[in-house]
Design a protein around this motif. Structure first.
Motif, PDB file in Angstrom:
ATOM      1  N   ARG A   1      -7.096  -2.034  -2.927  1.00  0.00           N
ATOM      2  CA  ARG A   1      -7.679  -0.608  -2.816  1.00  0.00           C
ATOM      3  C   ARG A   1      -6.693   0.703  -2.421  1.00  0.00           C
ATOM      4  O   ARG A   1      -6.067   0.198  -1.136  1.00  0.00           O
ATOM      5  CB  ARG A   1      -9.387  -0.149  -2.626  1.00  0.00           C
ATOM      6  CG  ARG A   1     -10.240  -1.469  -3.447  1.00  0.00           C
ATOM      7  CD  ARG A   1     -11.308  -1.544  -2.218  1.00  0.00           C
ATOM      8  NE  ARG A   1     -10.910  -2.693  -1.146  1.00  0.00           N
ATOM      9  CZ  ARG A   1     -12.015  -2.672  -0.611  1.00  0.00           C
ATOM     10  NH1 ARG A   1     -13.534  -2.366  -0.753  1.00  0.00           N
ATOM     11  NH2 ARG A   1     -11.811  -3.747   0.420  1.00  0.00           N
ATOM     12  N   GLU A   2      -7.476   2.260  -2.309  1.00  0.00           N
ATOM     13  CA  GLU A   2      -6.228   3.122  -2.192  1.00  0.00           C
ATOM     14  C   GLU A   2      -7.133   3.060  -1.275  1.00  0.00           C
ATOM     15  O   GLU A   2      -7.980   2.763  -0.439  1.00  0.00           O
ATOM     16  CB  GLU A   2      -7.108   3.887  -3.262  1.00  0.00           C
ATOM     17  CG  GLU A   2      -6.551   4.322  -4.546  1.00  0.00           C
ATOM     18  CD  GLU A   2      -4.725   4.159  -4.737  1.00  0.00           C
ATOM     19  OE1 GLU A   2      -4.151   4.957  -3.883  1.00  0.00           O
ATOM     20  OE2 GLU A   2      -4.268   3.374  -5.611  1.00  0.00           O
ATOM     21  N   GLY A   3      -6.092   4.187  -0.179  1.00  0.00           N
ATOM     22  CA  GLY A   3      -6.660   4.446   1.156  1.00  0.00           C
ATOM     23  C   GLY A   3      -6.454   3.471   1.932  1.00  0.00           C
ATOM     24  O   GLY A   3      -5.117   2.428   2.233  1.00  0.00           O
ATOM     25  N   VAL A   4      -7.228   3.064   3.322  1.00  0.00           N
ATOM     26  CA  VAL A   4      -7.128   2.838   4.351  1.00  0.00           C
ATOM     27  C   VAL A   4      -7.364   1.679   4.366  1.00  0.00           C
ATOM     28  O   VAL A   4      -5.746   0.508   4.988  1.00  0.00           O
ATOM     29  CB  VAL A   4      -7.470   2.396   5.544  1.00  0.00           C
ATOM     30  CG1 VAL A   4      -9.491   2.417   4.813  1.00  0.00           C
ATOM     31  CG2 VAL A   4      -8.090   2.254   6.972  1.00  0.00           C
ATOM     32  N   MET A   5      -6.961   0.513   2.661  1.00  0.00           N
ATOM     33  CA  MET A   5      -7.174  -0.746   2.873  1.00  0.00           C
ATOM     34  C   MET A   5      -5.227  -0.943   2.459  1.00  0.00           C
ATOM     35  O   MET A   5      -4.739  -2.194   2.537  1.00  0.00           O
ATOM     36  CB  MET A   5      -8.059  -1.452   1.910  1.00  0.00           C
ATOM     37  CG  MET A   5      -9.470  -1.849   2.624  1.00  0.00           C
ATOM     38  SD  MET A   5      -9.128  -2.757   4.328  1.00  0.00           S
ATOM     39  CE  MET A   5      -9.424  -4.005   3.800  1.00  0.00           C
ATOM     40  N   LYS A   6      -4.808  -0.246   1.294  1.00  0.00           N
ATOM     41  CA  LYS A   6      -3.565   0.107   0.703  1.00  0.00           C
ATOM     42  C   LYS A   6      -2.335   0.151   1.973  1.00  0.00           C
ATOM     43  O   LYS A   6      -1.855  -0.770   1.851  1.00  0.00           O
ATOM     44  CB  LYS A   6      -3.440   0.606   0.076  1.00  0.00           C
ATOM     45  CG  LYS A   6      -2.006   0.978  -0.436  1.00  0.00           C
ATOM     46  CD  LYS A   6      -1.857   2.035  -1.498  1.00  0.00           C
ATOM     47  CE  LYS A   6      -1.580   3.690  -1.239  1.00  0.00           C
ATOM     48  NZ  LYS A   6      -1.296   4.165  -1.975  1.00  0.00           N
ATOM     49  N   GLU A   7      -2.982   1.165   2.917  1.00  0.00           N
ATOM     50  CA  GLU A   7      -2.305   0.576   4.106  1.00  0.00           C
ATOM     51  C   GLU A   7      -1.892   0.025   5.390  1.00  0.00           C
ATOM     52  O   GLU A   7      -1.269  -1.146   5.780  1.00  0.00           O
ATOM     53  CB  GLU A   7      -1.972   1.994   5.396  1.00  0.00           C
ATOM     54  CG  GLU A   7      -1.361   2.363   6.262  1.00  0.00           C
ATOM     55  CD  GLU A   7      -0.270   2.761   5.996  1.00  0.00           C
ATOM     56  OE1 GLU A   7       1.085   2.061   6.568  1.00  0.00           O
ATOM     57  OE2 GLU A   7       0.381   3.396   5.156  1.00  0.00           O
ATOM     58  N   THR A   8      -3.278  -0.520   5.074  1.00  0.00           N
ATOM     59  CA  THR A   8      -3.243  -2.095   5.574  1.00  0.00           C
ATOM     60  C   THR A   8      -2.378  -3.088   5.432  1.00  0.00           C
ATOM     61  O   THR A   8      -2.279  -4.040   5.500  1.00  0.00           O
ATOM     62  CB  THR A   8      -5.140  -2.463   6.133  1.00  0.00           C
ATOM     63  OG1 THR A   8      -5.680  -1.423   6.751  1.00  0.00           O
ATOM     64  CG2 THR A   8      -4.881  -4.262   6.321  1.00  0.00           C
ATOM     65  N   TYR A   9      -2.771  -2.793   4.274  1.00  0.00           N
ATOM     66  CA  TYR A   9      -1.938  -4.260   3.342  1.00  0.00           C
ATOM     67  C   TYR A   9      -0.725  -4.047   3.429  1.00  0.00           C
ATOM     68  O   TYR A   9       0.565  -5.298   4.275  1.00  0.00           O
ATOM     69  CB  TYR A   9      -2.786  -4.005   1.348  1.00  0.00           C
ATOM     70  CG  TYR A   9      -0.978  -4.790   0.667  1.00  0.00           C
ATOM     71  CD1 TYR A   9      -0.574  -5.995   1.026  1.00  0.00           C
ATOM     72  CD2 TYR A   9      -0.393  -4.546   0.125  1.00  0.00           C
ATOM     73  CE1 TYR A   9      -0.745  -6.576  -0.267  1.00  0.00           C
ATOM     74  CE2 TYR A   9       0.747  -4.374  -0.509  1.00  0.00           C
ATOM     75  CZ  TYR A   9       0.308  -6.027  -1.071  1.00  0.00           C
ATOM     76  OH  TYR A   9       1.493  -6.410  -1.446  1.00  0.00           O
ATOM     77  N   LEU A  10      -0.313  -2.697   3.864  1.00  0.00           N
ATOM     78  CA  LEU A  10       1.480  -3.081   3.838  1.00  0.00           C
ATOM     79  C   LEU A  10       1.468  -3.307   5.380  1.00  0.00           C
ATOM     80  O   LEU A  10       3.206  -3.495   5.105  1.00  0.00           O
ATOM     81  CB  LEU A  10       2.022  -1.178   3.641  1.00  0.00           C
ATOM     82  CG  LEU A  10       1.334  -1.269   2.135  1.00  0.00           C
ATOM     83  CD1 LEU A  10       2.376   0.616   1.910  1.00  0.00           C
ATOM     84  CD2 LEU A  10       2.719  -1.553   1.318  1.00  0.00           C
ATOM     85  N   ARG A  11       1.143  -2.546   6.119  1.00  0.00           N
ATOM     86  CA  ARG A  11       1.017  -3.446   7.118  1.00  0.00           C
ATOM     87  C   ARG A  11       1.364  -4.766   7.341  1.00  0.00           C
ATOM     88  O   ARG A  11       2.420  -5.715   8.156  1.00  0.00           O
ATOM     89  CB  ARG A  11       0.563  -2.456   8.247  1.00  0.00           C
ATOM     90  CG  ARG A  11       0.312  -1.249   8.786  1.00  0.00           C
ATOM     91  CD  ARG A  11      -0.977  -0.676   9.279  1.00  0.00           C
ATOM     92  NE  ARG A  11      -0.279   1.300   9.854  1.00  0.00           N
ATOM     93  CZ  ARG A  11      -1.001   1.592  10.979  1.00  0.00           C
ATOM     94  NH1 ARG A  11      -1.439   1.186  11.449  1.00  0.00           N
ATOM     95  NH2 ARG A  11      -1.285   2.347  10.751  1.00  0.00           N
ATOM     96  N   VAL A  12       0.368  -5.586   6.929  1.00  0.00           N
ATOM     97  CA  VAL A  12      -0.263  -6.894   6.834  1.00  0.00           C
ATOM     98  C   VAL A  12       1.525  -7.536   7.195  1.00  0.00           C
ATOM     99  O   VAL A  12       1.705  -7.892   7.097  1.00  0.00           O
ATOM    100  CB  VAL A  12      -1.119  -6.979   6.647  1.00  0.00           C
ATOM    101  CG1 VAL A  12      -1.128  -9.006   6.199  1.00  0.00           C
ATOM    102  CG2 VAL A  12      -2.040  -7.172   7.387  1.00  0.00           C
TER     103      VAL A  12
END
Length: 227
Positions: free
Chosen positions: A145-156
């Motif tokens: 999804r857009e937003g915080v979960m996209k950035e979370t995904y990239l960190r993971v």
């Protein structure tokens, strides 16, 4: 018997593990399956998280529910969280179960290209799914999804835990579907070699979605090692 805490994969939720939960609870085993932040009924975090943030959330959850000591099971993305939890808080866990965990993330040319162009993710759900199919091929992350979960995904996906496996000090059961077309079964054998006190169970009939497609077999294997 100590309870078992199950951590689901990315894009999944507690709901998809209900059949496994029902089977185990009929045998007198207490099972807890929380929706991790950003999935199911649990809202996303206020800011982007990494795996360590999920570890601390699990720690808080276990303390609030008075679980220590407990059996910990992590599937796919949840397997990465479970590994890091086991490394940080081994005294809280009776036994670790890793069900096709997504923890080996060696850099490849394809992954590097994917990471660089991920900032241009298509906006519509259909185009986003096509984008992931083309550029990431099969993945634990069918959409972001857009937003915080996209950035979370990239960190993971930046975290490769393969070099940490030899530091796991607790008894571990690795469960894998032989027909897994998301994470290769060769990863299971690699983990078995790295984790000192570990056992490997390969289920011939199963693929990556063991909790949905092979819940009886998965529950049976879990029950065998709950000692």
């Amino acid at each position: 018997m100590s309870p078992i805490l199950i951590l689901h994969g990315w894009g999944s939720s507690a709901e998809k593990w209900q059949k496994v939960k029902e089977i185990l609870e009929k045998q007198g085993i207490k099972v807890l399956i929380p929706d991790l932040p950003g999935f199911g009924l649990t809202p996303p975090p206020a800011a982007a998280w990494n795996i360590d943030d999920y570890v601390e959330w699990v720690k808080d959850f276990s303390e609030k529910n008075n679980l220590d000591p407990f059996f910990l099971l992590g599937h796919s993305f949840g397997g990465g969280v479970a590994v890091k939890y086991a490394l940080k808080y081994p005294e809280n866990i009776k036994k670790l179960f890793l069900v096709a965990p997504a923890i080996i993330r060696k850099k490849t040319f394809k992954k590097e290209i994917f990471k660089k162009i991920s900032v241009f993710f298509p906006k519509t759900p259909l185009l986003r799914k096509i984008f992931y199919r083309v550029f990431s091929l099969k993945s634990d992350y069918p959409y972001v999804r857009e937003g915080v979960m996209k950035e979370t995904y990239l960190r993971v996906i930046k975290e490769d835990l393969s070099n940490d496996l030899s530091d796991i000090s607790i008894s571990t059961v690795i469960i894998w579907g032989k027909k897994d077309d998301v994470l290769p079964v060769k990863d299971a054998h690699f983990m078995k070699e790295k984790i000192k006190d570990s056992k490997l169970v390969v289920i011939p009939e199963a693929d990556h979605d063991l909790e949905r497609k092979s819940p009886e077999l998965l529950a049976q294997k879990i029950k065998e090692f709950l000692k």
